[in-house]
Design an enzyme around this catalytic site. Structure first.
Site, PDB file in Angstrom:
ATOM      1  N   SER A 109      -5.015 -11.401  -6.533  1.00 41.35           N
ATOM      2  CA  SER A 109      -5.295 -11.923  -7.875  1.00 41.35           C
ATOM      3  C   SER A 109      -4.080 -12.592  -8.494  1.00 41.35           C
ATOM      4  CB  SER A 109      -5.788 -10.795  -8.780  1.00 41.35           C
ATOM      5  OG  SER A 109      -4.824  -9.766  -8.865  1.00 41.35           O
ATOM      6  N   TYR A 137       5.189 -14.878  -3.615  1.00 38.75           N
ATOM      7  CA  TYR A 137       4.007 -14.311  -2.941  1.00 38.75           C
ATOM      8  C   TYR A 137       2.761 -15.127  -3.289  1.00 38.75           C
ATOM      9  CZ  TYR A 137       0.514 -10.819  -1.579  1.00 38.75           C
ATOM     10  OH  TYR A 137      -0.567 -10.164  -1.012  1.00 38.75           O
ATOM     11  N   HIS A 180       2.973  -0.582  -5.649  1.00 40.23           N
ATOM     12  CA  HIS A 180       2.246  -1.097  -6.809  1.00 40.23           C
ATOM     13  C   HIS A 180       2.091  -0.001  -7.864  1.00 40.23           C
ATOM     14  CE1 HIS A 180       0.956  -4.249  -3.861  1.00 40.23           C
ATOM     15  NE2 HIS A 180       1.106  -4.997  -4.932  1.00 40.23           N
TER      16      HIS A 180
END
Length: 308
Positions: A109, A137, A180
């Protein structure tokens, strides 16, 4: 895909690849090829070329990537760009050279502009500047989407791209610096509980909102789309629901059983204010998630403890 089709999962030991592997096994697929990074360096053009020429897979799930949270993305900027470009360039090109029937490229996303309207629709790609901390990224993943479409346009390759939201689940990365937000919270609250700490400090204000999808739900969606979706562009995969980091922190705190306080360090960056996926396209194809966040966090926490 036939049950005996030769299917290559790139990145089968990661959280996403291992979930896809489990799903294919559950569905009765018997001809799944895998290689560890020690056996096959996907950044090495010759190694990948030789592997595809020898194995000739029918289908490819491209789930291999160098991934990490906000700290890792911002610290290893060159590696995140170089490694991911190399991996996807080598696999996508060799899939074409060796007549792969269909390939699925998994992105993230973070490809969407930092200040894109919410929820994020597939059409918002390349409409504004990216979040600076994970730009390398994101650039790599955008290149992968465009590469799949270019090979479709020029060579007629049936290569599809899917963009998962924030993922968590079995085989997640709980590294103290490079993980994360959700696995980082699980680890931090667990260690605080074990050590009897009075507080846990969370980066930022806690106000950004994030969407989370259990990796096994992602694998279900990937399998479904591999069977039913054959279009250019990309498909968002998510839940269509999000939660403030502050609320997430209290949810993880309760599930882990930490009884101290939470302190929000407002001197640290928040990152993107909100990243909610528009999943209308996915729902239109007939797929919806089944594992809700509290249940998923409990499953992830049990998996985390089993690996200690």
């Amino acid at each position: 895909m036939d049950k005996n089709s030769k299917i290559y999962i790139a990145g089968h030991r990661g959280m996403v690849g291992s979930a896809i592997y489990r799903k294919l096994q559950k569905e009765g697929y018997t001809n799944i090829i895998t290689r560890t990074s020690a056996e096959l360096d996907l950044r090495d053009q010759k190694q990948v070329t030789d592997f595809f020429a020898a194995e000739k897979p029918d289908y490819v799930f491209l789930a291999a990537a160098k991934v990490g949270g906000i700290v890792a993305n911002n610290t290893y900027r060159a590696e995140f760009l170089y490694d991911n470009l190399q991996i996807q360039n080598n696999i996508i090109h060799n899939a074409h050279l060796n007549g792969v029937t269909k390939l699925m490229f998994l992105g993230s996303s973070c490809i969407y502009p930092k200040m894109a309207p919410q929820p994020l629709e597939e059409d918002y790609l390349l409409t504004g500047p990216l979040e600076p901390t994970n730009e390398p990224y994101a650039i790599a993943k955008i290149a992968g989407i465009k590469m799949c479409d270019a090979y479709r346009d020029q060579y007629g390759c049936n290569y599809i791209s899917v963009m998962p939201t924030n993922l968590y689940g079995y085989n997640d990365n709980y590294h103290p610096q490079n993980s994360h937000v959700l696995p980082a919270l699980i680890r931090r609250f667990h260690e605080a509980k074990e050590s009897g700490a009075a507080t846990v400090t969370i980066w930022g204000t806690g106000s950004p909102k994030r969407e989370f999808l259990f990796a096994d739900d992602l694998a279900e969606a990937c399998y479904y789309l591999m069977e039913h979706y054959n279009e250019p562009g990309l498909v968002n995969i998510g839940t269509g629901e999000d939660i403030a980091i502050k609320d997430l922190a209290y949810l993880v705190k309760d599930i882990v059983g930490f009884e101290g306080d939470i302190d929000f360090d407002t001197t640290k960056p928040d990152g993107t204010p909100r990243k909610l996926m528009d999943v209308g396209k996915l729902h239109g194809y007939g797929w919806k998630h089944t594992i809700e966040l509290p249940e998923g966090i409990k499953l992830a926490y049990e998996d985390f403890k089993s690996k200690l």
